[in-house]
Design a protein around this motif. Structure first.
Motif, PDB file in Angstrom:
ATOM      1  N   PRO A  70       2.505   3.721  -4.442  1.00  0.00           N
ATOM      2  CA  PRO A  70       1.307   4.244  -5.122  1.00  0.00           C
ATOM      3  C   PRO A  70       1.073   3.617  -6.486  1.00  0.00           C
ATOM      4  O   PRO A  70      -0.021   3.716  -7.033  1.00  0.00           O
ATOM      5  CB  PRO A  70       1.588   5.745  -5.226  1.00  0.00           C
ATOM      6  CG  PRO A  70       3.045   5.903  -5.039  1.00  0.00           C
ATOM      7  CD  PRO A  70       3.510   4.763  -4.204  1.00  0.00           C
TER       8      PRO A  70
ATOM      9  N   ARG B 101      -7.689   3.232  -4.551  1.00  0.00           N
ATOM     10  CA  ARG B 101      -8.040   4.602  -4.929  1.00  0.00           C
ATOM     11  C   ARG B 101      -9.200   4.665  -5.914  1.00  0.00           C
ATOM     12  O   ARG B 101      -9.641   5.735  -6.290  1.00  0.00           O
ATOM     13  CB  ARG B 101      -6.819   5.288  -5.561  1.00  0.00           C
ATOM     14  CG  ARG B 101      -5.698   5.597  -4.596  1.00  0.00           C
ATOM     15  CD  ARG B 101      -4.769   6.631  -5.185  1.00  0.00           C
ATOM     16  NE  ARG B 101      -4.199   6.213  -6.466  1.00  0.00           N
ATOM     17  CZ  ARG B 101      -3.054   5.539  -6.609  1.00  0.00           C
ATOM     18  NH1 ARG B 101      -2.357   5.211  -5.533  1.00  0.00           N
ATOM     19  NH2 ARG B 101      -2.603   5.198  -7.787  1.00  0.00           N
TER      20      ARG B 101
ATOM     21  N   LEU C 261       0.820  -1.204   0.000  1.00  0.00           N
ATOM     22  CA  LEU C 261       0.000   0.000   0.000  1.00  0.00           C
ATOM     23  C   LEU C 261       0.859   1.261   0.000  1.00  0.00           C
ATOM     24  O   LEU C 261       0.384   2.344  -0.328  1.00  0.00           O
ATOM     25  CB  LEU C 261      -0.929   0.006   1.219  1.00  0.00           C
ATOM     26  CG  LEU C 261      -2.093  -0.979   1.160  1.00  0.00           C
ATOM     27  CD1 LEU C 261      -2.825  -0.989   2.476  1.00  0.00           C
ATOM     28  CD2 LEU C 261      -3.050  -0.623   0.043  1.00  0.00           C
ATOM     29  N   ASP C 262       2.143   1.129   0.402  1.00  0.00           N
ATOM     30  CA  ASP C 262       2.987   2.319   0.422  1.00  0.00           C
ATOM     31  C   ASP C 262       3.595   2.605  -0.942  1.00  0.00           C
ATOM     32  O   ASP C 262       4.307   3.584  -1.108  1.00  0.00           O
ATOM     33  CB  ASP C 262       4.079   2.191   1.496  1.00  0.00           C
ATOM     34  CG  ASP C 262       4.895   0.926   1.318  1.00  0.00           C
ATOM     35  OD1 ASP C 262       4.519   0.088   0.476  1.00  0.00           O
ATOM     36  OD2 ASP C 262       5.901   0.772   2.039  1.00  0.00           O
TER      37      ASP C 262
ATOM     38  N   SER D 124      -2.778  -0.515  -4.605  1.00  0.00           N
ATOM     39  CA  SER D 124      -2.971   0.900  -4.279  1.00  0.00           C
ATOM     40  C   SER D 124      -3.922   1.556  -5.272  1.00  0.00           C
ATOM     41  O   SER D 124      -4.784   2.353  -4.900  1.00  0.00           O
ATOM     42  CB  SER D 124      -1.633   1.636  -4.314  1.00  0.00           C
ATOM     43  OG  SER D 124      -0.785   1.150  -3.335  1.00  0.00           O
ATOM     44  N   LYS D 125      -3.763   1.197  -6.542  1.00  0.00           N
ATOM     45  CA  LYS D 125      -4.643   1.785  -7.560  1.00  0.00           C
ATOM     46  C   LYS D 125      -6.095   1.377  -7.322  1.00  0.00           C
ATOM     47  O   LYS D 125      -7.007   2.187  -7.465  1.00  0.00           O
ATOM     48  CB  LYS D 125      -4.194   1.341  -8.952  1.00  0.00           C
ATOM     49  CG  LYS D 125      -2.894   1.994  -9.387  1.00  0.00           C
ATOM     50  CD  LYS D 125      -2.472   1.440 -10.732  1.00  0.00           C
ATOM     51  CE  LYS D 125      -1.111   1.996 -11.128  1.00  0.00           C
ATOM     52  NZ  LYS D 125      -0.570   1.280 -12.298  1.00  0.00           N
TER      53      LYS D 125
ATOM     54  N   SER E 104       1.423   0.323  -7.167  1.00  0.00           N
ATOM     55  CA  SER E 104       1.052  -1.094  -7.116  1.00  0.00           C
ATOM     56  C   SER E 104      -0.414  -1.249  -7.477  1.00  0.00           C
ATOM     57  O   SER E 104      -1.219  -0.319  -7.371  1.00  0.00           O
ATOM     58  CB  SER E 104       1.308  -1.658  -5.722  1.00  0.00           C
ATOM     59  OG  SER E 104       0.412  -1.093  -4.803  1.00  0.00           O
TER      60      SER E 104
END
Lengths: 349, 251
Positions: free
Chosen positions: B212, B221, B209-210, B217-218, B214
């Protein structure tokens, strides 16, 4: 030489004369009556004691041993109810243990002299009730052979127990209360041990001599003893309240619906007093009915006083019971309301 | 001379912060095929409790498929929701353990279960709002061929111990070690847990998650995400996606 425990001229004799409110007999005679019940037993006692011993041994070794070797599955618990009969038992026995000290300490603080014949039974009930409650903690654990990891001791794992955990608070509170109530039981027992020491023979005399801690009944000893008992009576009342509210926090601080309620602290205290005072009455009834000469010491008036206390407490308890529902229902959380309805109606509702 | 260190019970989380490893589960893609349940059981040496105990409510799967019926009979649709340990940033299970058997890993922001510390008070399972924890009620047997497929990288648990989803921490560790040996960062998809690897619909996405960029993470969002029981403030690391159509799977 050791007649002092029943010296006639002692100022505290006032108390002793007053406590048999109705027809006080000479002190020596009363001592003999008590000692007689300690020295003579009938075969019925041994039958009952033997039966209970067998029950305890079977439950402790055979049944508990089976549970330890098989696993906790035999308790019938399953997701999502991970706590069952053992935690119920823990709360119940802690509740029972509370009223003994409560009755005794409260009446001592208010100097109610009629208390004297039955405070001993109440305090003993506290100690044994707590010991039972302590045992159920161990029954409850999945790996009881690792239970000592709850003790804060320096170990090779470099870990203290987690003082954030309500179970840890519980563990410490119960230990504190067990120690305090044992001392509270023992302090008033010292003069009686001395009395028994002076009137027994053989190994009993040796045992009582150790337990009496060399008490001879001098002025100074009585003063110190009364001072210590006074301090303990005052100090143990808040300890008692804290222990049962801490037991309540086990549930109240959890995230579970229905458990998560602020009423649990006072509700548990009142519930403890209700069941405990009932238990004091039962213990007294058994003592009065089965032990020699006890009908003289434990009077119907005592049961009357306990009954009045029980009446007040039961009304308070009913009020808190109602509160427990109304507050949670009023909160309006959907799951909580579902569970409350489920409690009332069952799966059929 | 040992220095006694009290591990941190709660990670220092603020709601904006996110942990390092996270998961996204797309409920629009999940078919409820239970492949993740089987894969997880094999990877993590989860006990087979047998028909009777499973029916009684003692199944020990670390993932369960929740099934929801939506609508009335003729126009009815099903949706599936695989639920495992949500690896909460502010976990209710952690502070209640008296012996630190369940605790927070500051390095990965994961909930750890230290089997050897567990004494079986079962408070953590009571306090888990997701009911993600399972307890070893017995020592369950593994009939003959099954004992040969035990994963040597995962502890075999015995009776009286609590266990739960670990996000396959053994795989995370292996990927981290491999990356460190080659002097690089862990690549996206390299540390997939068994459930994500086995999912035929690719409904379970795991990653950092750190980072952006990956996939996870996408997807977080993407705006379709919800967290389970978010109102409890547990800050779960698992995000459930639901209710979108015509979107780009890879961001």
């Amino acid at each position: 030489m050791t007649v002092t425990a029943n010296a006639q001229s002692h100022p505290h004799e006032e108390d002793h004369r007053e406590h048999l409110m109705f027809d006080p007999r000479p002190r020596g005679e009363m001592n003999d009556m008590v000692m007689e019940s300690m020295h003579t037993t009938s075969w019925k006692f041994w039958v009952v004691a033997g039966f209970l011993t067998v029950v305890v041994l079977v439950c402790l070794f055979a049944v508990w041993g089976y549970m330890i070797s098989e696993g906790l599955g035999i308790t019938g618990l399953r997701r999502p109810n991970y706590w069952g009969a053992f935690i119920v038992n823990l709360v119940f026995w802690i509740g029972i243990s509370h009223a003994g000290t409560f009755v005794s300490a409260l009446l001592r603080v208010f100097k109610a002299e009629f208390r004297r014949p039955f405070t001993r039974a109440a305090e003993l009930m506290t100690t044994f009730g707590l010991a039972t409650a302590g045992l159920t903690i161990f029954l409850h654990l999945g790996r009881v052979w690792r239970a000592y990891w709850m003790f804060p001791y320096p170990n090779q794992r470099g870990l203290w127990p987690n003082f954030h955990s309500p179970l840890m608070w519980d563990f410490l509170a119960i230990n504190t209360y067990l120690l305090a109530s044992t001392m509270y039981l023992f302090l008033p027992l010292i003069p009686d041990m001395a009395m028994a020491r002076d009137r027994s023979e053989g190994w009993r005399k040796k045992a009582y001599r150790i337990l009496a801690l060399g008490f001879r009944g001098t002025e100074g000893e009585w003063t110190h003893l009364h001072k210590a008992m006074g301090i303990f009576a005052y100090a143990i009342l808040p300890v008692m309240f804290s222990v049962h509210t801490i037991v309540a926090w086990d549930f109240a601080v959890a995230t579970r619906p229905i458990w998560n309620s602020t009423i649990y602290g006072p509700y548990f205290v009142i519930g403890a007093l209700l069941s405990g005072i009932g238990a004091v009455g039962m213990v007294l009834a058994v003592v009065r009915g089965t032990m020699k000469n006890m009908k003289y010491f434990i009077r119907p008036e005592h049961f009357d006083a306990l009954g009045k206390l029980l009446l007040i407490i039961s009304m308070s308890w009913a009020y808190f019971f109602f509160n427990d529902y109304i507050i949670q229902w009023y909160g309006g959380d959907g799951i909580t309301r579902f569970l409350l309805a489920f409690h009332e109606e069952g799966p059929a509702g | 001379m040992t220095e006694h260190q009290i591990p941190e019970v709660k990670a220092d989380f603020s709601p904006e912060e996110v942990g390092k490893w996270g998961m996204v589960i797309d409920q629009d893609l999940c078919t409820g095929c239970q492949a993740c349940v089987a894969a997880c059981a094999m990877e993590n040496n989860v006990s087979f409790v047998g028909e009777e105990d499973a029916g009684y409510g003692r199944g020990m799967h670390w993932v369960r498929i929740e099934r929801f019926w939506e609508g009335e009979y003729p126009k009815i649709s099903t949706s599936f929701q695989p639920v495992m340990c949500q690896q909460c940033g502010h976990a209710p299970c952690e502070p209640v353990c008296p012996v630190f058997a369940t605790m927070h890993s500051e390095a990965e922001h994961l909930n750890m279960q230290v089997y050897n510390r567990c004494i079986g008070t079962r408070y953590c399972a009571n306090n888990c709002p997701y009911q993600a924890r399972t307890f070893n009620w017995y020592d369950y047997e593994r009939p003959d061929p099954l004992n040969n497929q035990l994963n040597p990288e995962v502890t075999v648990r015995r009776r009286g111990i609590m266990e739960k989803c670990t996000f396959c921490i053994q795989r995370i560790r292996r990927a981290e070690d491999a990356a460190a040996a080659e002097g690089r960062e862990v690549m996206d998809g390299e540390a997939d847990p068994a459930c994500a690897q086995a999912c035929p619909a690719d409904a379970i996405i795991f990653g950092r998650l750190d980072d952006p960029e990956s996939r996870v993470s996408k997807q977080v969002r993407s705006g379709r995400g919800v967290k389970l029981l978010e109102e409890l403030g547990t800050l779960p690391q698992v995000t459930y996606l639901k209710g979108g159509a015509g979107y780009d799977r890879n961001g």
